[in-house]
Structures are given as structure tokens and as C-alpha cells.
Design an enzyme around this catalytic site. Sequence first.
Site, PDB file in Angstrom:
ATOM      1  N   LYS A 268       1.684  -8.418   6.082  1.00 24.70           N
ATOM      2  CA  LYS A 268       0.630  -8.371   5.070  1.00 24.70           C
ATOM      3  C   LYS A 268       1.204  -8.659   3.680  1.00 24.70           C
ATOM      4  O   LYS A 268       2.323  -8.235   3.377  1.00 24.70           O
ATOM      5  CB  LYS A 268       0.022  -6.965   5.104  1.00 24.70           C
ATOM      6  CG  LYS A 268      -1.331  -6.863   4.465  1.00 24.70           C
ATOM      7  CD  LYS A 268      -1.829  -5.429   4.527  1.00 24.70           C
ATOM      8  CE  LYS A 268      -2.434  -5.061   3.200  1.00 24.70           C
ATOM      9  NZ  LYS A 268      -2.706  -3.664   3.015  1.00 24.70           N
TER      10      LYS A 268
ATOM     11  N   LYS B 234       8.291   8.233   2.672  1.00 24.02           N
ATOM     12  CA  LYS B 234       8.695   8.372   1.267  1.00 24.02           C
ATOM     13  C   LYS B 234       9.859   9.343   1.114  1.00 24.02           C
ATOM     14  O   LYS B 234      10.680   9.168   0.213  1.00 24.02           O
ATOM     15  CB  LYS B 234       7.515   8.802   0.394  1.00 24.02           C
ATOM     16  CG  LYS B 234       6.537   7.672   0.140  1.00 24.02           C
ATOM     17  CD  LYS B 234       5.755   7.898  -1.140  1.00 24.02           C
ATOM     18  CE  LYS B 234       4.797   6.741  -1.403  1.00 24.02           C
ATOM     19  NZ  LYS B 234       3.839   7.038  -2.456  1.00 24.02           N
TER      20      LYS B 234
ATOM     21  N   LYS C  80       2.451  -6.036  -2.894  1.00 25.27           N
ATOM     22  CA  LYS C  80       3.034  -6.119  -4.242  1.00 25.27           C
ATOM     23  C   LYS C  80       4.440  -5.542  -4.280  1.00 25.27           C
ATOM     24  O   LYS C  80       5.171  -5.757  -5.246  1.00 25.27           O
ATOM     25  CB  LYS C  80       2.124  -5.440  -5.271  1.00 25.27           C
ATOM     26  CG  LYS C  80       2.015  -3.935  -5.120  1.00 25.27           C
ATOM     27  CD  LYS C  80       1.077  -3.350  -6.166  1.00 25.27           C
ATOM     28  CE  LYS C  80       0.852  -1.869  -5.918  1.00 25.27           C
ATOM     29  NZ  LYS C  80      -0.264  -1.299  -6.648  1.00 25.27           N
TER      30      LYS C  80
END
Length: 335
Positions: free
Chosen positions: A199, A117, A202
Site C-alpha cells: 500500500k 510500536k 507516507k
Amino acid sequence: MEEQTGKKVILSGIQPTGTFTLGNYIGAVRNWDRMQQDYDCAYFVADLHSLTVRQEPGALKKNTLEAVALLLACGIDPEKSLLFVQSHVRAHAELGWILDCNALFGELTRMTQFKDKSAQHADNVNAGLFTYPVLMAGDILLYQADYVPVGADQKQHLEFTRNLAERFNNLYGEVFKVPEPYIAKNGARVMSLQDPTRKMSKSDENLNGFVSILDEPNVIMNKFKRAVTDSETEVVYREGKDGINNLMTIYSVITGKSYDDITAEFAGKGYGDFKKAVGEVVVDALAPIREEFGRLIQDKAYLEKVCKDGAAKASYVAEKTLTKVKKKVGLYIVK
Ligand code: TRP
């Protein structure tokens, strides 16, 4: 929680940053109903965690209410389970600070999500991003959770939580239950419809890669129509047929049919027919959730009541742990 019912406690938080996918539905959400019978469940919307990345304030507020509605639409029953918004229970932020003072700079530096991040948001590597796992540890430890369902991305954070809990217990005496990861019994892994080696996520940039559980029926049908398969024609589960294997997994989990049954059902038919059939069972499975969400999101008074009641119940549990912690570390408490 456990004290009252004797059941084990399962806890999970979701960030208010987007809808669940079909992957979450098949992997977890579908089992929630039964889980609420077998365990004391706690679900919360981790809005404080979302602040570690810049949010548009109006959007965060809207997404938080939607996340509550989504959890309800997916079958979380506030009479059976704790359902609340993290920032409504002050104990989370308070325990977070005390735990910060027992977490080590070195171990937090090793968190892969922090490294990822901070690379992604290089202009905003804030202190909250760094101590994110400590806040998460507090979320879990406040409720004395036995189990936490975790995906691969949160495994390291749970391991950290366990280490922190043990360290604290050793230093100050037993306060925290040391949580275990919860592995769903019949959860299946759903892959991207566009790249079936990855995978379903979203945050996939390719919107055709994932199905959101609130997608309209025609959108779902189109996504399955476009799903990547292979150059053969046989609907059979076999190594190297990642796309077909993924569609067979989805179809099998929803209909309860075995792979052999599915192969027989589509013998002599093309992939087109199969994709259409998968799309249809997915549409039917998700329709009740989408309809319930549509109804709930109009009923703001009800959602607010759920939040308020949930916060009161959760605070009662969380405060008990927090008070013990405060006493242990020597904070002066006046009644
Ligand atoms: N970090 C989790 C995520 O992004 C959300 C979360 C916050 C959580 N606190 C938690 C999950 C405690 C489980 C338990 O997915």
C-alpha cells in the site's frame, strides 16, 4: 450533532505527523465534499495521540497548524463540519481517564499496534502508548459517532472501542452509541509506486514510493516517471501487472475512464507516454489543494479562528456526553 440534523455522524482523526498521500486522496479525501452533504462530519487533529512517540515540541506545534490548514485545503468546511484540535477540547483527556479505568490490561496487551510500536520505540514504551486505543475510543464515543472510516491499521482499535462502549453501557446504562466502521463506496486502494504489492504509505522510506498531496508538479512527474512497471509494453489491466494496474487505477479514478478506454487510448504507445499522462492528471487534480494550502498557511489569524470556533462547538457536544458519563459512574458534580 445528530440531534439537530437527523443525519448520521462520521468522525475521523488524523495525527499531525505528515501530509496525506495520493492514496489518502483517492481513497477518502476526494469524497469528503459529498460526505459533508450526507453526514454530520467531525474531523480533528489528534495531537494528544502524537505524544505517545517523542516529538520535537516546535515541530509538533507547526505540524498541528499545518494539519488544520490541510484539512481546510482538502475541502473540510468548518461551517458544515466540526473541525478542531483534540487537545483544545478537554473532554478528550477527561473521558480518556474514566475509560482507562474500564479498559482491561489484557485486551490492551493484545493490540498489534502496541506490540509493533513498542518494538519500534523500545527505549520509550510509555503508558500512553499502551492506553492509546482508550484515548481513541473516547474521541469516538464523545461525539456519539455512527461511523468511523478506518484503514486496516486502525480496525482493531475500532473493534476495541465497540467492546468498551458495550461494556460501559452494560455496566452503567446506555450512554454511548456503538460505532461501525465506514467503508467508502468508491474508494480504490493505491499502491506504492516503487513496490506495487504494498500500500502507498507516507512513512515509506523510499520517497519515490508515494506522492504527497502537496508535492510540486515536477516532483510528481518525476515520481511517476520512475514508477515500477514490468517488461511488457501493453497498457492493460491484468493479473501480474501490479505496477501498470496501479497506474491504471489512479488514472481511472481521476479521469472517470474505464480500463478498456485507457487500454484503447494508449494502444501502440509506450509506458513512458502512459506514465506521463498519469502524472499530468494527478498534478491537475492536486493543484487546487496545494494552492489553497499555500494560501491558508500564510493566514494564521484565520487558522486560529477556525481552531477556536471549532473547539467551542466540539466542546459543547463533547461536554454533554462527558457529563452523562460522570453522572453514571458516580462522580459528584457541582454546578
Ligand atoms: N489513531 C488514528 C491514526 O493514527 C488517529 C485517531 C485518533 C483517530 N483518534 C481517532 C482516528 C478517532 C479515528 C477516530 O490514524
